[in-house]
Design a protein around this motif. Structure first.
Motif, PDB file in Angstrom:
ATOM      1  N   ALA A  66       3.818 -12.854  -8.059  1.00  0.00           N
ATOM      2  CA  ALA A  66       5.112 -13.503  -8.259  1.00  0.00           C
ATOM      3  C   ALA A  66       6.205 -12.481  -8.548  1.00  0.00           C
ATOM      4  O   ALA A  66       7.383 -12.728  -8.269  1.00  0.00           O
ATOM      5  CB  ALA A  66       5.020 -14.508  -9.407  1.00  0.00           C
ATOM      6  N   GLU A  67       5.815 -11.330  -9.083  1.00  0.00           N
ATOM      7  CA  GLU A  67       6.830 -10.327  -9.442  1.00  0.00           C
ATOM      8  C   GLU A  67       7.044  -9.287  -8.351  1.00  0.00           C
ATOM      9  O   GLU A  67       7.919  -8.435  -8.455  1.00  0.00           O
ATOM     10  CB  GLU A  67       6.420  -9.620 -10.752  1.00  0.00           C
ATOM     11  CG  GLU A  67       6.496 -10.555 -11.945  1.00  0.00           C
ATOM     12  CD  GLU A  67       5.821  -9.949 -13.174  1.00  0.00           C
ATOM     13  OE1 GLU A  67       5.504  -8.745 -13.146  1.00  0.00           O
ATOM     14  OE2 GLU A  67       5.611 -10.692 -14.142  1.00  0.00           O
ATOM     15  N   ASN A  68       6.204  -9.313  -7.354  1.00  0.00           N
ATOM     16  CA  ASN A  68       6.341  -8.330  -6.274  1.00  0.00           C
ATOM     17  C   ASN A  68       6.074  -9.020  -4.935  1.00  0.00           C
ATOM     18  O   ASN A  68       4.929  -9.157  -4.504  1.00  0.00           O
ATOM     19  CB  ASN A  68       5.358  -7.170  -6.493  1.00  0.00           C
ATOM     20  CG  ASN A  68       5.529  -6.069  -5.461  1.00  0.00           C
ATOM     21  OD1 ASN A  68       6.302  -6.206  -4.506  1.00  0.00           O
ATOM     22  ND2 ASN A  68       4.832  -4.960  -5.653  1.00  0.00           N
ATOM     23  N   LEU A 107       1.848   2.027   3.218  1.00  0.00           N
ATOM     24  CA  LEU A 107       2.084   3.410   2.783  1.00  0.00           C
ATOM     25  C   LEU A 107       1.691   3.601   1.319  1.00  0.00           C
ATOM     26  O   LEU A 107       1.148   4.641   0.936  1.00  0.00           O
ATOM     27  CB  LEU A 107       3.566   3.776   2.970  1.00  0.00           C
ATOM     28  CG  LEU A 107       3.972   4.213   4.390  1.00  0.00           C
ATOM     29  CD1 LEU A 107       5.485   4.306   4.510  1.00  0.00           C
ATOM     30  CD2 LEU A 107       3.329   5.563   4.733  1.00  0.00           C
ATOM     31  N   LYS A 108       1.977   2.565   0.503  1.00  0.00           N
ATOM     32  CA  LYS A 108       1.622   2.665  -0.924  1.00  0.00           C
ATOM     33  C   LYS A 108       0.105   2.700  -1.091  1.00  0.00           C
ATOM     34  O   LYS A 108      -0.434   3.479  -1.893  1.00  0.00           O
ATOM     35  CB  LYS A 108       2.221   1.487  -1.700  1.00  0.00           C
ATOM     36  CG  LYS A 108       3.736   1.615  -1.850  1.00  0.00           C
ATOM     37  CD  LYS A 108       4.312   0.563  -2.759  1.00  0.00           C
ATOM     38  CE  LYS A 108       5.820   0.780  -2.865  1.00  0.00           C
ATOM     39  NZ  LYS A 108       6.475  -0.107  -3.785  1.00  0.00           N
ATOM     40  N   VAL A 109      -0.580   1.844  -0.342  1.00  0.00           N
ATOM     41  CA  VAL A 109      -2.052   1.824  -0.439  1.00  0.00           C
ATOM     42  C   VAL A 109      -2.609   3.160   0.061  1.00  0.00           C
ATOM     43  O   VAL A 109      -3.544   3.718  -0.509  1.00  0.00           O
ATOM     44  CB  VAL A 109      -2.631   0.632   0.355  1.00  0.00           C
ATOM     45  CG1 VAL A 109      -4.161   0.620   0.299  1.00  0.00           C
ATOM     46  CG2 VAL A 109      -2.082  -0.688  -0.176  1.00  0.00           C
ATOM     47  N   TRP A 152      -0.528  -7.406  -7.675  1.00  0.00           N
ATOM     48  CA  TRP A 152      -0.192  -5.988  -7.525  1.00  0.00           C
ATOM     49  C   TRP A 152      -0.770  -5.186  -8.694  1.00  0.00           C
ATOM     50  O   TRP A 152      -1.314  -4.105  -8.513  1.00  0.00           O
ATOM     51  CB  TRP A 152       1.328  -5.871  -7.451  1.00  0.00           C
ATOM     52  CG  TRP A 152       1.919  -4.494  -7.432  1.00  0.00           C
ATOM     53  CD1 TRP A 152       2.886  -4.028  -8.262  1.00  0.00           C
ATOM     54  CD2 TRP A 152       1.623  -3.411  -6.532  1.00  0.00           C
ATOM     55  NE1 TRP A 152       3.214  -2.730  -7.943  1.00  0.00           N
ATOM     56  CE2 TRP A 152       2.440  -2.322  -6.868  1.00  0.00           C
ATOM     57  CE3 TRP A 152       0.714  -3.255  -5.479  1.00  0.00           C
ATOM     58  CZ2 TRP A 152       2.419  -1.106  -6.197  1.00  0.00           C
ATOM     59  CZ3 TRP A 152       0.693  -2.038  -4.816  1.00  0.00           C
ATOM     60  CH2 TRP A 152       1.530  -0.978  -5.171  1.00  0.00           C
ATOM     61  N   HIS A 153      -0.686  -5.794  -9.874  1.00  0.00           N
ATOM     62  CA  HIS A 153      -1.240  -5.092 -11.040  1.00  0.00           C
ATOM     63  C   HIS A 153      -2.759  -5.016 -10.992  1.00  0.00           C
ATOM     64  O   HIS A 153      -3.357  -4.029 -11.451  1.00  0.00           O
ATOM     65  CB  HIS A 153      -0.755  -5.752 -12.343  1.00  0.00           C
ATOM     66  CG  HIS A 153       0.681  -5.448 -12.597  1.00  0.00           C
ATOM     67  ND1 HIS A 153       1.674  -6.400 -12.450  1.00  0.00           N
ATOM     68  CD2 HIS A 153       1.308  -4.294 -12.934  1.00  0.00           C
ATOM     69  CE1 HIS A 153       2.837  -5.838 -12.697  1.00  0.00           C
ATOM     70  NE2 HIS A 153       2.652  -4.561 -13.006  1.00  0.00           N
ATOM     71  N   LYS A 204      -0.514   4.109 -11.816  1.00  0.00           N
ATOM     72  CA  LYS A 204       0.704   3.453 -12.275  1.00  0.00           C
ATOM     73  C   LYS A 204       1.648   3.330 -11.090  1.00  0.00           C
ATOM     74  O   LYS A 204       1.605   4.148 -10.158  1.00  0.00           O
ATOM     75  CB  LYS A 204       1.353   4.268 -13.396  1.00  0.00           C
ATOM     76  CG  LYS A 204       0.556   4.245 -14.668  1.00  0.00           C
ATOM     77  CD  LYS A 204       1.213   5.071 -15.744  1.00  0.00           C
ATOM     78  CE  LYS A 204       0.335   5.040 -17.000  1.00  0.00           C
ATOM     79  NZ  LYS A 204       0.773   6.022 -17.977  1.00  0.00           N
ATOM     80  N   GLU A 205       2.529   2.362 -11.202  1.00  0.00           N
ATOM     81  CA  GLU A 205       3.429   2.071 -10.076  1.00  0.00           C
ATOM     82  C   GLU A 205       4.240   3.295  -9.646  1.00  0.00           C
ATOM     83  O   GLU A 205       4.404   3.567  -8.459  1.00  0.00           O
ATOM     84  CB  GLU A 205       4.369   0.913 -10.441  1.00  0.00           C
ATOM     85  CG  GLU A 205       5.297   0.552  -9.295  1.00  0.00           C
ATOM     86  CD  GLU A 205       5.735  -0.883  -9.322  1.00  0.00           C
ATOM     87  OE1 GLU A 205       5.534  -1.555 -10.341  1.00  0.00           O
ATOM     88  OE2 GLU A 205       6.271  -1.340  -8.300  1.00  0.00           O
ATOM     89  N   GLU A 206       4.717   4.045 -10.658  1.00  0.00           N
ATOM     90  CA  GLU A 206       5.594   5.172 -10.327  1.00  0.00           C
ATOM     91  C   GLU A 206       4.852   6.267  -9.539  1.00  0.00           C
ATOM     92  O   GLU A 206       5.467   7.085  -8.861  1.00  0.00           O
ATOM     93  CB  GLU A 206       6.266   5.755 -11.582  1.00  0.00           C
ATOM     94  CG  GLU A 206       5.346   6.003 -12.758  1.00  0.00           C
ATOM     95  CD  GLU A 206       5.184   4.786 -13.690  1.00  0.00           C
ATOM     96  OE1 GLU A 206       5.318   3.639 -13.213  1.00  0.00           O
ATOM     97  OE2 GLU A 206       4.914   4.984 -14.881  1.00  0.00           O
ATOM     98  N   GLU A 207       3.542   6.229  -9.620  1.00  0.00           N
ATOM     99  CA  GLU A 207       2.779   7.226  -8.863  1.00  0.00           C
ATOM    100  C   GLU A 207       2.754   6.922  -7.366  1.00  0.00           C
ATOM    101  O   GLU A 207       2.364   7.762  -6.567  1.00  0.00           O
ATOM    102  CB  GLU A 207       1.335   7.287  -9.383  1.00  0.00           C
ATOM    103  CG  GLU A 207       1.218   7.874 -10.780  1.00  0.00           C
ATOM    104  CD  GLU A 207      -0.213   7.835 -11.277  1.00  0.00           C
ATOM    105  OE1 GLU A 207      -0.957   8.793 -10.992  1.00  0.00           O
ATOM    106  OE2 GLU A 207      -0.578   6.834 -11.921  1.00  0.00           O
TER     107      GLU A 207
END
Lengths: 286, 739
Positions: free
Chosen positions: B603-605, B684-686, B719-720, B729-732
């Motif tokens: 829901a947040e992403n 790309l994130k994965v 996502w979490h 962590k997300e920023e990574e």
């Protein structure tokens, strides 16, 4: 045989200008009629009415006894018309344009007819020329040629000799004369020479009224005793100078007047004198 | 001289004019604009790209050019006094008529020439999907009438006002109306640019052409009426507008023709047959305006509260060539009220109910004609018996809902393609059921292969009239049907067979691509990596190609549908699909695995969907099968390119300017960017995460999540959940730094 009867014809334009007033006359074939009158006299309006380009505001025109308004199709099938001002399709050649007009007229075997009118109007050299390349006189000849297509029973020419050189004018006069042997040819002009030698009937119009309807001889006769020569210029009073003639004895003035001035030598009137006298007389009445 | 002779004469003259030839040549060039600038049809198919858009550009450009030519031709006779000669020979009204027809003939010749000129390139580009009849339909239904209507409109205006400048202004306004947002979604109003959302390569475009023909008929009727009115205004005898009209109107038949055409046009508008104009229910609002939720099934009708639906049986004859069906639906009902009661059936408004019986007795019914949310209600009087066999005979065709009219999409019956289900196939009784399934016998042209949700459809009879009767059985009760000229392939690699259906037009191409092998490899990979899908031999999983009008894909029960853009080089979008059509289809299968077997949502992403995971999985599979170089070149680099392009977009860098764009363009941009974020961006994130933790560990993480679901909001995988499973962590996972 064609018979056109004009009865009490009136024409007033929406602007209020009265173009024709109570005109009545009969026209039968064969006839070559010259329609004379100064500019704005009502000649073109009369011709437009005769060709069903306008509807009269009063009176009627009968074609072979029936109102023209009901016989428009019949009229158009027998009409060859050259208006005073007209346009051609510039992109076509002379032959193509005549072919187009012949086809519009529904002429079968139009090739022969086109060849004939090209011959008669002396356009043989220009038959393949695009209309945009023609001079004013040549365009006028194309206009006359299209009117002659189909050998129509009624030919109406409005100022047909405008732009033609003197030789061509003579040639066309003869052509009109030849055509008038078995049909009606109505020739509107303000050039007296055009009608003098060929027309058997003249109709003079001014201010929408017929001033004269008769033969050229009758018109000339009406001016007998009203045309004279003056040796010296006098103050123009009661007469109108129609020509300035240079002679060995100095300049002579040819004049027309209801009453010739003292000293004027009476001469035999020409058709032009007679016409000027007629128009001048009408002007005096006004 | 007859009118036909005038036409001949005038046509011959028109063709001798340089202006005519100039306009014809320029019109022939107009389709070129459709290859690049004027692209109104979605270019996801080759037919849209090389046929629809060029033809639409030809219609628009040619329409404007022929309007100018018509004005020039009608005005020049007055401007240059040619009328002084011609009108002494014949009536200007007759000549006007002849001139109009000669211009229409010039437009016809131009269209024929265009159709010949563009034929070789179109055939070359379309290859096996080229359909000559549809090619002709495009030129002679979409393009030619645009030229004709332009000529009719301008000459009608000119005859009335006799001013070239004003006539052209009126024409421009009239054209602008057709191109404006007011007419954008209304196929019937778009006279110069008929509504063509996209052309299918592989299946019939019948609905596009039927609506276009209706549009053309409507406008030809209206403009003919106006044209005859204009003819009555042709100046005659040097009179003005009213004087000429008063005189010309004595030819009563002209006025009668004008009125007849106008009345017919009005009738056509009101009797418009293809669109159901019922509104959608508005359930809420979202960013940028009100959001309309498309409700395909209505809530239970209160009137049916004492009824239980036991089963539904269909006997349906699909007359594909007529784009309609005749059918009988038999319902087994239980009436627990013990008294007569009213039952509400709901069906697409394009159908009419012929007859209803209950337990063999005719019963009264009322078609409420209360169109709402793409359906209408039929009220049937049921008897008091407990067991009721309700038999409903009906016929018709599914109308397109007003909410999707812009795309002319929805259920359809075409001569080579059928797509039906729910209220678009049969009357639906919204009553409680006891797992009521739908069975039926469906008769179709024999060349069509029927695919049904539920159990595999079986041919039970080959009829002598060139049809086949199929038996369908869908225990879930949804009964979604698709039929087309399909090639059917049975794929192994999983526990139960998987069927793959695609258009016969692609058979050679697919064989060259060795698609069967590739798909089997994909299935094997997915089965090994994530586990088998939960289908059986009786109710197998089927993957099928559908018409391009579907715009995308989806699933219905055990059917996974992929629109034909996945099969077209022109529709192929490689930023999330790999290098080839085979990769694109593989990715769709992997996506199906993730759609069917796991719930990926946060829901947040909103970028976190099964899309990104499927795209990543497709890369992993490509790496396994073709090596790392291939996988990086054709997958990872394509994601990076898409991501980078999006970030370089002017409106992404300056969102303040996006607000001044028309809503439609904002929506288009949003869809495009959303797809890139959910697919390329998330992949790309994965991928970055896999580089950080190692690909083998990433495989294990994804398998674990797929098989056991998430822990934050079970059974959803958030996502979490993913970050936690990776220990990151997300920023990574900032991908902007990486590119």
């Amino acid at each position: 045989m064609m018979n056109i009867s004009v009865q009490n014809l009136n024409m007033t334009y929406p602007t209020g200008k009265i173009a024709l007033r109570d005109i009545s006359l009969d026209i039968k074939s064969p006839n070559l009629i010259g329609l004379l009158g100064p500019n704005g006299a009502g000649k073109s309006t009369f011709m437009n009415l005769l060709t069903a380009g306008l509807l009269p505001t009063g009176g009627s025109i009968l074609l072979d006894g029936e109102p023209l308004v009901h016989k428009e199709k019949k009229l158009k099938s027998k009409l060859g018309y050259l208006p005073q001002s007209f346009g051609l399709y510039d992109e076509l050649t002379v032959w193509q344009f005549l072919d187009y007009m012949a086809a519009l007229k529904g002429i079968r075997d139009n090739k022969k007819d086109i060849e004939r009118v090209i011959q008669e109007t002396n356009l043989k050299d220009k038959r393949k020329a695009r209309i945009r390349t023609l001079s004013g006189g040549q365009r006028q000849r194309v206009g006359i040629a299209q009117a002659l297509l189909g050998n129509p029973e009624l030919l109406i020419f409005d100022e047909p000799t405008v732009g033609l050189d003197p030789e061509e004018r003579i040639s066309f006069r003869n052509l009109f004369s030849k055509n008038a042997q078995d049909k009606i040819v109505l020739l509107s002009t303000h050039i007296i020479e055009d009608v003098q030698s060929v027309c058997n009937r003249l109709i003079a119009i001014n201010h929408g009224k017929i001033l004269f309807d008769g033969t050229p001889e009758q018109l000339i006769l009406s001016a007998q005793g009203h045309v004279g020569l003056l040796e010296n210029q006098q103050e123009e009073q009661g007469f109108k100078v129609t020509a300035r003639v240079n002679t060995a004895n100095g300049v002579h003035y040819r004049i027309v007047a209801k009453q010739l001035p003292f000293g004027a030598q009476v001469v035999e009137p020409t058709l032009e004198d007679a016409y000027m006298y007629l128009i001048g007389k009408e002007g005096d009445k006004q | 001289m007859s009118f036909f002779s005038y036409i001949k004469v005038e046509t011959s003259r028109i063709f001798q004019s340089k202006s005519t030839w100039l306009v014809m040549v320029l019109t022939l060039l107009c389709p070129l604009i459709g290859y690049s600038v004027h692209q109104t049809a979605v270019t996801a198919t080759t037919a849209s790209f090389v046929l629809a858009n060029p033809v639409l550009a030809g219609g628009l450009g040619g329409g404007i050019l022929f309007a100018l030519l018509a004005l020039y031709e009608f005005d020049r006779v007055y401007k240059y006094h040619t009328d002084a000669l011609t009108e002494s020979i014949t009536s200007p009204l007759l000549l006007g008529g002849a001139k109009l027809i000669s211009l229409l003939a010039a437009a016809l010749v131009t269209t024929v020439a265009a159709s010949v000129l563009y034929l070789p390139y179109t055939v070359y580009r379309m290859g096996v999907v080229f359909n000559f009849l549809e090619y002709l339909d495009c030129f002679f239904i979409l393009m030619l009438p645009s030229l004709w209507l332009s000529i009719l409109a301008t000459t009608a205006f000119y005859q009335m006002i006799r001013r070239v400048d004003l006539s052209f202004v009126l024409f421009a306004v009239f054209t602008f109306f057709s191109l404006s947002p007011w007419a954008e979604s209304e196929y019937i109003l778009r006279w110069i640019n008929p509504l063509v959302p996209g052309l299918s390569d592989d299946f019939s475009n019948g609905i596009i052409f039927r609506t276009a023909v209706y549009n053309r008929l409507f406008w030809l009727s209206i403009l003919s009426g106006i044209w005859f009115l204009g003819l009555l205004c042709v100046r005659n005898y040097r009179k003005g507008l009213f004087g000429s009209f008063t005189h010309n109107v004595r030819k009563a038949y002209l006025l009668e023709l004008s009125i007849a055409f106008l009345c017919f046009g009005v009738y056509l508008y009101h009797a418009e047959p293809y669109i159901d104009h019922s509104p959608a229910k508005i359930y809420g609002s979202g960013v940028g305006g009100t959001q309309t939720i498309v409700a395909m099934d209505s809530p239970y009708a209160e009137e049916n509260s004492n009824l239980t639906l036991v089963s539904t049986q269909l006997e349906t004859d699909i007359e594909a060539s007529r784009s309609r069906l005749k059918s009988t639906a038999v319902y087994q009902l239980k009436n627990s009220s013990g008294k007569p009661q009213e039952c509400i059936l709901q069906i697409n408004p394009g159908y009419t109910i012929d007859h209803i019986t209950a337990n063999g007795e005719a019963v009264s019914f009322t078609d409420k004609k209360n169109d709402h949310e793409h359906m209408k209600d039929i009220a049937v009087s049921l008897p008091s018996e407990e067991e009721i066999r309700l038999e409903v005979r009906y016929e018709g065709y599914p109308k397109i809902w007003s909410e999707t009219r812009r795309h002319l999409s929805g259920h359809k019956i075409e001569k080579d393609y059928v797509e039906l289900g729910g209220i678009h196939l049969r009357p639906v009784i919204n009553a409680s059921d006891e797992g009521a399934g739908v069975t039926g016998e469906i008769t179709l042209p024999s060349e069509l292969e029927l695919i049904s949700s539920g159990k595999t459809a079986q041919v039970i009879q080959v009829n002598t009239d060139g049809t086949k009767t199929w038996r369908i059985d869908d225990p879930s009760g949804s009964a979604s049907l698709f039929a087309g000229n399909y090639v059917k392939k049975e794929l192994s690699g999983s526990v139960a067979p998987i069927y793959f259906y695609y258009s016969q037009k692609h058979e050679n191409k697919m064989e060259k691509l060795e698609i069967e092998q590739i798909l089997e490899n994909t299935i094997t990979y997915c089965t090994n990596q994530f586990g088998p899908l939960g289908y059986t031999e009786v109710e197998p999983f089927s993957i099928l190609e559908t018409a391009g009008h579907m715009f995308g894909g989806g699933s219905s029960g055990n059917l996974n549908i992929m629109d034909e853009s996945h099969f077209s080089e022109d529709g192929f979008i490689n930023f999330h699909s790999g290098a080839t059509i085979a990769d694109s289809i593989s990715t769709e299968i992997i996506q199906t695995w993730w759609l069917q077997g796991a719930m990926v949502m946060d829901a947040e992403n909103s970028d976190w969907t099964n899309g990104g995971l499927s795209v990543y999985a497709a890369y992993r599979m490509a790496k396994e099968m073709y090596g790392e170089g291939y996988a990086i070149e054709n997958h990872v680099k394509e994601w990076e390119k898409a991501w980078s392009n999006m970030n370089r977009n002017f409106y992404v860098r300056h969102p303040e300017y996006a607000n001044i764009l028309p809503e439609k363009y904002i929506a288009d941009l949003q869809v495009e960017f959303s797809t890139i974020r959910t697919h390329a961006g998330m992949a790309l994130k994965v991928y970055k995460a896999a580089q950080l933790i190692g690909e083998d560990k990433m495989d294990a993480v994804l398998t674990e999540l797929y098989q056991n679901g998430g822990t934050e909001h079970p059974p959803f995988i958030t996502w979490h959940d993913f970050l936690n499973a990776c220990g990151l962590k997300e920023e990574e996972l900032n991908i902007d730094e990486a590119i």
